[in-house]
Design an enzyme around this catalytic site. Structure first.
Site, PDB file in Angstrom:
ATOM      1  N   TYR A   1      -1.562  -0.395  11.167  1.00 47.82           N
ATOM      2  CA  TYR A   1      -1.808  -1.062   9.884  1.00 47.82           C
ATOM      3  C   TYR A   1      -0.623  -0.882   8.942  1.00 47.82           C
ATOM      4  O   TYR A   1      -0.064  -1.851   8.418  1.00 47.82           O
ATOM      5  CB  TYR A   1      -3.094  -0.512   9.234  1.00 47.82           C
ATOM      6  CG  TYR A   1      -3.199  -0.824   7.750  1.00 47.82           C
ATOM      7  CD1 TYR A   1      -3.383  -2.120   7.302  1.00 47.82           C
ATOM      8  CD2 TYR A   1      -3.107   0.198   6.794  1.00 47.82           C
ATOM      9  CE1 TYR A   1      -3.464  -2.411   5.943  1.00 47.82           C
ATOM     10  CE2 TYR A   1      -3.190  -0.079   5.431  1.00 47.82           C
ATOM     11  CZ  TYR A   1      -3.373  -1.378   5.016  1.00 47.82           C
ATOM     12  OH  TYR A   1      -3.452  -1.667   3.669  1.00 47.82           O
TER      13      TYR A   1
ATOM     14  N   LYS B   1       2.099  -3.558   7.382  1.00 46.66           N
ATOM     15  CA  LYS B   1       2.289  -3.774   5.943  1.00 46.66           C
ATOM     16  C   LYS B   1       3.749  -3.540   5.551  1.00 46.66           C
ATOM     17  O   LYS B   1       4.313  -4.264   4.724  1.00 46.66           O
ATOM     18  CB  LYS B   1       1.369  -2.845   5.135  1.00 46.66           C
ATOM     19  CG  LYS B   1      -0.109  -3.141   5.240  1.00 46.66           C
ATOM     20  CD  LYS B   1      -0.526  -4.481   4.655  1.00 46.66           C
ATOM     21  CE  LYS B   1      -0.419  -4.543   3.163  1.00 46.66           C
ATOM     22  NZ  LYS B   1      -0.989  -5.835   2.646  1.00 46.66           N
TER      23      LYS B   1
ATOM     24  N   THR C   1       0.811  -1.212   0.000  1.00 50.15           N
ATOM     25  CA  THR C   1       0.000   0.000   0.000  1.00 50.15           C
ATOM     26  C   THR C   1       0.846   1.264   0.000  1.00 50.15           C
ATOM     27  O   THR C   1       1.973   1.264   0.517  1.00 50.15           O
ATOM     28  CB  THR C   1      -0.920  -0.004   1.240  1.00 50.15           C
ATOM     29  OG1 THR C   1      -1.526   1.282   1.382  1.00 50.15           O
ATOM     30  CG2 THR C   1      -0.151  -0.300   2.521  1.00 50.15           C
ATOM     31  N   ASP C   2       0.261   2.347  -0.508  1.00 57.47           N
ATOM     32  CA  ASP C   2       0.940   3.653  -0.447  1.00 57.47           C
ATOM     33  C   ASP C   2       1.151   4.111   0.999  1.00 57.47           C
ATOM     34  O   ASP C   2       1.972   4.999   1.255  1.00 57.47           O
ATOM     35  CB  ASP C   2       0.157   4.714  -1.245  1.00 57.47           C
ATOM     36  CG  ASP C   2      -1.269   4.951  -0.781  1.00 57.47           C
ATOM     37  OD1 ASP C   2      -1.723   4.290   0.172  1.00 57.47           O
ATOM     38  OD2 ASP C   2      -1.950   5.801  -1.384  1.00 57.47           O
ATOM     39  N   GLU C   3       0.406   3.538   1.933  1.00 57.34           N
ATOM     40  CA  GLU C   3       0.509   4.001   3.329  1.00 57.34           C
ATOM     41  C   GLU C   3       1.875   3.702   3.934  1.00 57.34           C
ATOM     42  O   GLU C   3       2.229   4.278   4.960  1.00 57.34           O
ATOM     43  CB  GLU C   3      -0.595   3.366   4.187  1.00 57.34           C
ATOM     44  CG  GLU C   3      -1.966   3.696   3.648  1.00 57.34           C
ATOM     45  CD  GLU C   3      -3.064   3.683   4.698  1.00 57.34           C
ATOM     46  OE1 GLU C   3      -2.762   3.640   5.892  1.00 57.34           O
ATOM     47  OE2 GLU C   3      -4.232   3.724   4.284  1.00 57.34           O
TER      48      GLU C   3
END
Ligand code: NAD
Ligand code: TDX
Length: 366
Positions: free
Chosen positions: A172, A176, A148-150
């Protein structure tokens, strides 16, 4: 002549973990609908986010159903994972705890699935790599980790590139990022064939109603309040689900081992802009919007450059206007899909996440 030159997929037997969720089920539906002989096994724990209804277009089609199998199980369970990886040409890992707010309430499940689960999958791939080297199978499985971009953290200006530092800020995104680092370590240490994708905020049909767009759509359809966090000026880059799934398939086929690829949508919008678009198409008033206490550690902005993926030959196909219109219309027409999800466990979650917030909320200025 290679399979790609013959127009056939490079991988014929896919293990799609988390394939009963939002993006994984889109991937499975779209791949099987090509009717090119690909077989898919979905391994899914069927958490609150896993839903057999997401796979109904497959199971109700005899030709696709014959190339499909659903196994209910945990990616963190080696006994379940090992025999499935042994039968796969490629493993695409969508399985995750995926909601930032739930990671703030209860981080532990995120570590188990998003870190330990990735480790179990990698170990199973490593065993198969050894078997391939000993001539017991044709080649070792390719592993694709859906990230993810997060993992880049909040990006105040500019665009994240693949070799930027990872600076995750929620349980989260930290989990990741840890999963990604494990994947890299298996490429470097064991020579595993693995690739990574980092997708931006994804939207579309079948998305669980905990996420911004489906939550606000389904609440607005029922004339319920829309809890906008803080000033609502946070920015996200929106990506239509079929484009996200398509880009993952493209990286699976063409990605260079050990590399990460950003998958952006090219559609940066504030949350306020999104809410306005949803309400306008539904014909619902702004007075439904409530300004509520912000998410702790709320990332202000995500933005990525997708030029590396473009150089690999991928282009998104769905414009933001078309994707959002299709999504709004799908939720308006498919309340039989989302109403059952907004009951039972949902009610406990909703009152924990939003009860006090809505009680202390104020009218959101437009
Ligand atoms: P989702 O929550 O809709 O689906 C996750 C699926 O994984 C569910 O079917 C769930 O039952 C399953 N699952 C959870 N734990 C499991 C376990 N231990 N073993 C097996 N299955 C398990 O998530 P999504 O939105 O479809 O996201 C899929 C992937 O894409 C995730 O890895 C997520 O981090 C990533 N991603 C999502 C977005 C987004 O905007 N939704 C953006 C970028 C990346
Ligand atoms: O009730 C809400 N009110 C609100 O203002 C919710 C649920 C969200 N928001 C805001 C928070 C974010 O700024 O909307 C924005 C989007 O929120 P989410 O839908 O929760 O997505 P986000 O936190 O951005 O993360 C998503 O994109 C990256 C996915 O959930 C992740 O799985 C993915 O990795």
């Amino acid at each position: 002549m290679t399979s790609a030159q013959r127009g056939q997929p490079r991988f014929e037997r896919l293990l799609v973990t988390g394939g009963a969720g939002f993006i994984g089920s889109c991937f499975a539906r779209d791949v099987l609908a090509r009717r090119d002989g690909t077989h898919i096994t979905v391994l899914d724990k069927m958490t609150y986010a896993g839903n057999p209804a997401n796979l109904a277009p497959i199971t109700s089609d005899p030709e696709q159903a014959a190339r499909f199998r659903l196994v209910v199980g945990d990616i963190a369970d080696p006994a379940v994972v090992a025999p499935l990886v042994a039968q796969a040409d490629a493993v695409i890992n969508f399985a995750a705890e995926s909601h930032v707010d739930r990671s703030i309430l209860d981080p532990e499940a995120f570590l188990r699935t998003d870190v330990l689960g990735v480790h179990v999958l990698l170990e199973a791939c490593r065993v198969e790599q050894t078997r391939a080297a000993a001539g017991h199978r044709e080649r070792s499985p390719r592993f694709l980790q859906v990230s993810t971009d997060e993992v880049y953290g909040s990006v105040e200006t500019g665009e994240s590139r693949e070799d930027d530092r990872l600076e995750p800020r929620s349980p989260y995104s930290a989990a990741k990022a840890a999963g990604e680092l494990l994947v890299n370590s298996y490429v470097v240490t064991y020579g595993l064939d693995a690739v990574l994708t980092r997708g931006s905020n994804t939207y579309g049909p079948y998305q669980h109603p905990e996420k911004l767009i489906p939550l606000f759509l389904t609440n607005a359809i029922g004339d319920q309040q829309l809890p906008l966090y803080g000033d609502g000026l946070q920015r996200r880059d929106w990506l239509y689900v079929a484009d996200h799934a398509g880009a993952i398939g493209h990286v699976l086929e063409h990605g260079v081992t050990g590399q990460a690829y950003n998958v952006g949508g090219g559609n940066e919008r504030t949350n306020r802009e999104i809410v306005t678009l949803l309400l306008d198409r539904l014909g619902k008033p702004w007075s439904l919007v409530r300004q509520v206490e912000d998410r702790p550690g709320h990332d202000r902005r995500y933005a990525m450059s997708s030029s590396k993926l473009a150089a690999l030959g991928w282009q998104n196909k769905v414009t933001f206007e078309a994707g959002l219109a299709a999504t709004i219309d799908w939720f308006a027409a498919n309340d039989a899909w989302w109403r059952p999800i907004k009951s039972g466990e949902w009610e406990t979650y909703y009152s924990r996440q939003y009860g006090a917030r809505l009680a202390g909320s104020s009218k959101a200025s437009q």
